[in-house]
Design a protein around this motif. Sequence first.
Motif, PDB file in Angstrom:
ATOM      1  N   GLN A 167      41.422  54.567  29.395  1.00  0.00           N
ATOM      2  CA  GLN A 167      40.257  55.409  29.121  1.00  0.00           C
ATOM      3  C   GLN A 167      39.628  55.095  27.766  1.00  0.00           C
ATOM      4  O   GLN A 167      38.870  55.905  27.225  1.00  0.00           O
ATOM      5  N   THR A 170      35.628  55.230  27.512  1.00  0.00           N
ATOM      6  CA  THR A 170      35.067  56.586  27.577  1.00  0.00           C
ATOM      7  C   THR A 170      35.484  57.397  26.352  1.00  0.00           C
ATOM      8  O   THR A 170      34.704  58.202  25.840  1.00  0.00           O
ATOM      9  N   SER A 174      33.059  59.231  23.561  1.00  0.00           N
ATOM     10  CA  SER A 174      33.184  60.627  23.117  1.00  0.00           C
ATOM     11  C   SER A 174      33.321  60.684  21.603  1.00  0.00           C
ATOM     12  O   SER A 174      32.756  61.566  20.942  1.00  0.00           O
ATOM     13  N   TYR A 263      32.559  63.125  29.021  1.00  0.00           N
ATOM     14  CA  TYR A 263      32.892  61.739  28.684  1.00  0.00           C
ATOM     15  C   TYR A 263      34.200  61.278  29.303  1.00  0.00           C
ATOM     16  O   TYR A 263      34.314  60.102  29.715  1.00  0.00           O
ATOM     17  N   ASN A 266      35.555  60.873  34.852  1.00  0.00           N
ATOM     18  CA  ASN A 266      34.563  60.052  35.564  1.00  0.00           C
ATOM     19  C   ASN A 266      34.356  60.551  36.997  1.00  0.00           C
ATOM     20  O   ASN A 266      35.262  61.074  37.604  1.00  0.00           O
TER      21      ASN A 266
END
Length: 266
Positions: A167, A170, A174, A263, A266
């Motif tokens: 992750q 993402t 964020s 964020y 998904n």
Amino acid sequence: MIDLKELCFKTNDIARKVGLFIKEQQSKIKSDSIEVKGMHDFVTYVDKTAEEKIIAELKLILSDAGFIAEEGTETHRAEHYNWIIDPLDGTTNYIHGLSPFAVSIALQEYNEIVLGVVYEISLDECFYSWKGANGAYLNGQTISVSTANSIDSSLIATGFPYYDYNQLKTFMASLEYFIIHSHGVRRPGSAATDLAYVACGRFEAFYEYSLHAWDVAAGSFLVEQAGGKVCDFKKGNDYIFGKEIIASNASIHDEFRNIVNKYMIN
């Protein structure tokens, strides 16, 4: 029925006692005494010995409890009570001579955390609470989450992934958002301490993924006891064993969790 207040103060004493041992050993750590558990995941004889000391002491005050402990020096789990222990949260900081690093101890009754202690060793700060305390405490003084009411007036804490990079993109997105829209982002390197700092109002919010129960069990309890709110990235309650957590004061909680959710989910 156990007296949780008395048990909490005894747990404080154990955390402080073991914390002194950890502090005394810091200057003695050598490179050949550091083991690699996984990618960028370290353990020393201090972690293991500290855990053994904590468990031995906890067995004396609650003999029928089980243990969920990071270093696995005790693996027995009980039906009713289980201690959740990180003997040294922030090992990477510790071996590099940095702060913070902390002892984290929580007591779980069935599926509920009922006691939490985070002892940040370098500053000699013991954060604690128990079910029924109607608050949380730092070295005997009542603490509470901050009163900031927006992200743009908040200081955010997080932790960087050190082995699970699935992750990362993402997460970095964020992070960019919070860097731009808040007072700033900090990464101290100890999730237990981060959560304790949310509980006492030093941070408004904290989020991180790829965590374990021993990283967050005590600290998340402190946040709730101090008037804050805790959830997972999906806005649910699977944050002790679910490997992801959002914690904040009550005023910004909805705003903060919506941004993290946007964020990170998904």
